[in-house]
Design an enzyme around this catalytic site. Structure first.
Site, short mmCIF file in Angstrom:
data_model
loop_
_atom_site.label_atom_id
_atom_site.label_comp_id
_atom_site.label_asym_id
_atom_site.label_seq_id
_atom_site.Cartn_x
_atom_site.Cartn_y
_atom_site.Cartn_z
N ASP A 70 -4.48 1.12 -0.18
CA ASP A 70 -4.17 0.12 0.83
C ASP A 70 -3.69 -1.18 0.20
O ASP A 70 -2.92 -1.93 0.82
CB ASP A 70 -5.39 -0.14 1.72
CG ASP A 70 -5.56 0.92 2.80
OD1 ASP A 70 -4.72 1.84 2.85
OD2 ASP A 70 -6.54 0.84 3.56
N LYS A 92 -14.86 4.15 -13.12
CA LYS A 92 -15.84 3.11 -13.43
C LYS A 92 -16.82 3.68 -14.44
O LYS A 92 -18.05 3.68 -14.26
CB LYS A 92 -16.55 2.67 -12.14
CG LYS A 92 -17.38 1.40 -12.29
CD LYS A 92 -16.57 0.17 -12.64
CE LYS A 92 -17.47 -1.07 -12.68
NZ LYS A 92 -16.75 -2.27 -13.20
N ASP A 120 -11.95 -2.08 -11.26
CA ASP A 120 -11.80 -3.51 -10.97
C ASP A 120 -10.58 -4.08 -11.68
O ASP A 120 -9.83 -4.89 -11.11
CB ASP A 120 -13.07 -4.28 -11.33
CG ASP A 120 -13.72 -3.81 -12.61
OD1 ASP A 120 -13.21 -2.87 -13.25
OD2 ASP A 120 -14.77 -4.38 -12.98
N TYR A 124 -17.71 10.17 0.13
CA TYR A 124 -17.49 10.40 1.55
C TYR A 124 -18.04 11.75 2.02
O TYR A 124 -18.26 11.95 3.21
CB TYR A 124 -16.00 10.33 1.88
CG TYR A 124 -15.38 8.96 1.72
CD1 TYR A 124 -16.17 7.83 1.58
CD2 TYR A 124 -14.01 8.79 1.70
CE1 TYR A 124 -15.62 6.57 1.42
CE2 TYR A 124 -13.44 7.53 1.55
CZ TYR A 124 -14.25 6.43 1.42
OH TYR A 124 -13.69 5.18 1.27
N ASP A 128 -9.03 5.18 -1.81
CA ASP A 128 -8.95 4.65 -0.45
C ASP A 128 -8.66 3.15 -0.50
O ASP A 128 -7.81 2.63 0.23
CB ASP A 128 -10.26 4.95 0.27
CG ASP A 128 -10.18 4.70 1.77
OD1 ASP A 128 -9.10 4.33 2.27
OD2 ASP A 128 -11.21 4.88 2.45
#
Length: 361
Positions: A251, A191, A223, A141, A247
């Site tokens: 959620d 990852k 994942d 970001y 992020d």
């Protein structure tokens, strides 16, 4: 105690939920005899309308001067096609960077009274109690170079994920510190099978873990973590991960809590000389413009964020526990908004805020 709070309602339902959060904050201050000073400011779409920028300099100065900042939500559909630097979300990224809040703490708890609100089976959700620690000021970001280079069929978009050892180490220490006060387990998510960035992440987290020998460390690829959060959420205590992964995963926690309106968050930076943490507090839900102004929004995420503020920025453990306990009492009573009550007559935003104050006493 002197509590100097900046409130940034933002857009959509932000004003409604922060109003109830401030109501609870005033109630707590009166009951425990604290002196409360509330100031306001603009952020996001509201700031663009008034000043032409999502993060005005006046807001930056007010946030720097405040002991803590409470936010509502930012984002409006009218800006969906605007360039990234002209969107409300740019204000959110800007204030995080300006305050240097590098660790976003998102507690995810499945309250017994709300198990039926989750779309998952009860036996999967029951007992869930975790904190997701998301690195907040690095990663893709904020990385450069970034942007879109127009060149016909060869038009190219670039975003850069980058982390330094220091950025990883400080957020990892925050996660291990929290785990030491809980069930003493950190799950680091990356990852590393394909990303060099994640390989450095894992290496630094392993090194930090050596300073916390009483805390168990395990690793999950992102994942697999996304799957395990649904299949076996009770396995998690503190989940540590980088900005973009956090992020997304945080959620996902809304499914476990029953509604995204339930989730508070605390974004924490360095400690001040007083020992209090620099803090930015906000519910994790969006601005929900479709229900704005209708007194329907769930304020419990914003109220829970006030509890986190009392704990982290002011060290007021008793007051924070009272807010958390009152939220649980209100949930048990069934006096909740429509997102948590699919049948019967739901409570309004204002009624829930009043009920939390009454439960505090």
């Amino acid at each position: 105690m002197e509590l100097n709070i900046l409130v940034l309602p933002g857009d959509g339902i932000g004003g409604e939920v922060t109003t109830e959060a401030v109501r609870v904050l005033r109630h707590v201050a009166a009951r425990w005899g604290h002196r409360l000073t509330i100031s306001g400011g603009l952020l996001g779409g509201a700031a663009i309308h008034a000043t032409g920028t999502p993060f005005p300099e006046r807001t930056a100065q007010a946030a720097a001067a405040a002991d803590a900042t409470l936010m509502g939500a930012v984002g409006l559909p009218e800006f969906d096609n605007a360039p990234p630097d002209q969107r409300p979300e740019k204000g959110l990224l800007g204030i995080r960077q300006a305050l240097g809040v590098y660790a976003n703490l998102r507690p995810v708890r499945a309250y017994a009274s709300q198990v039926e609100s989750s779309p998952l089976k009860n036996h999967l959700v029951e007992g869930t109690d975790m904190i997701i620690v998301r690195e907040l000021t690095g990663g893709i970001y904020y990385g450069t170079p970034r942007g879109i280079t127009e060149n016909g069929a060869e038009t190219r978009a670039v975003n850069t994920m980058t982390y330094t050892r220091a950025e990883i180490e400080r957020v990892a220490r925050m996660a291990f510190h929290l785990a030491g006060q809980r069930r003493k387990k950190v799950t680091s998510v990356d990852k590393s099978n394909v990303l060099e960035n994640s390989q450095l992440w894992r290496r630094v987290v392993v090194e930090v873990a050596k300073d916390f020998p009483d805390v168990e460390l395990d690793h999950l690829l992102v994942d697999n973590c996304a799957m395990q959060l649904i299949l076996n959420p009770r396995r998690f205590d503190v989940v540590l991960t980088e900005n973009m992964f956090g992020d997304i995963l945080s959620d996902e926690g809304a499914v476990l809590a029953g509604s995204i309106g339930m989730l508070p968050s605390a974004s924490i930076g360095d400690q001040r000389p007083s020992g209090a943490w620099v803090g930015l507090y906000e519910p994790v839900h969006g601005s929900a413009p479709d229900i704005a102004g209708q007194n329907k929004a769930n304020p419990l995420g914003a109220i829970g964020s006030v509890g986190a503020m009392l704990l982290y920025s002011f060290g007021l453990k008793e007051e924070a526990a009272a807010v958390d306990g009152a939220i649980e009492t209100v949930l048990k009573s069934g006096n909740v908004t429509a997102d948590l009550r699919p049948s019967g007559t739901p409570a309004t935003t204002e009624q829930v805020g009043a009920a939390v104050c009454a439960a505090i006493g």
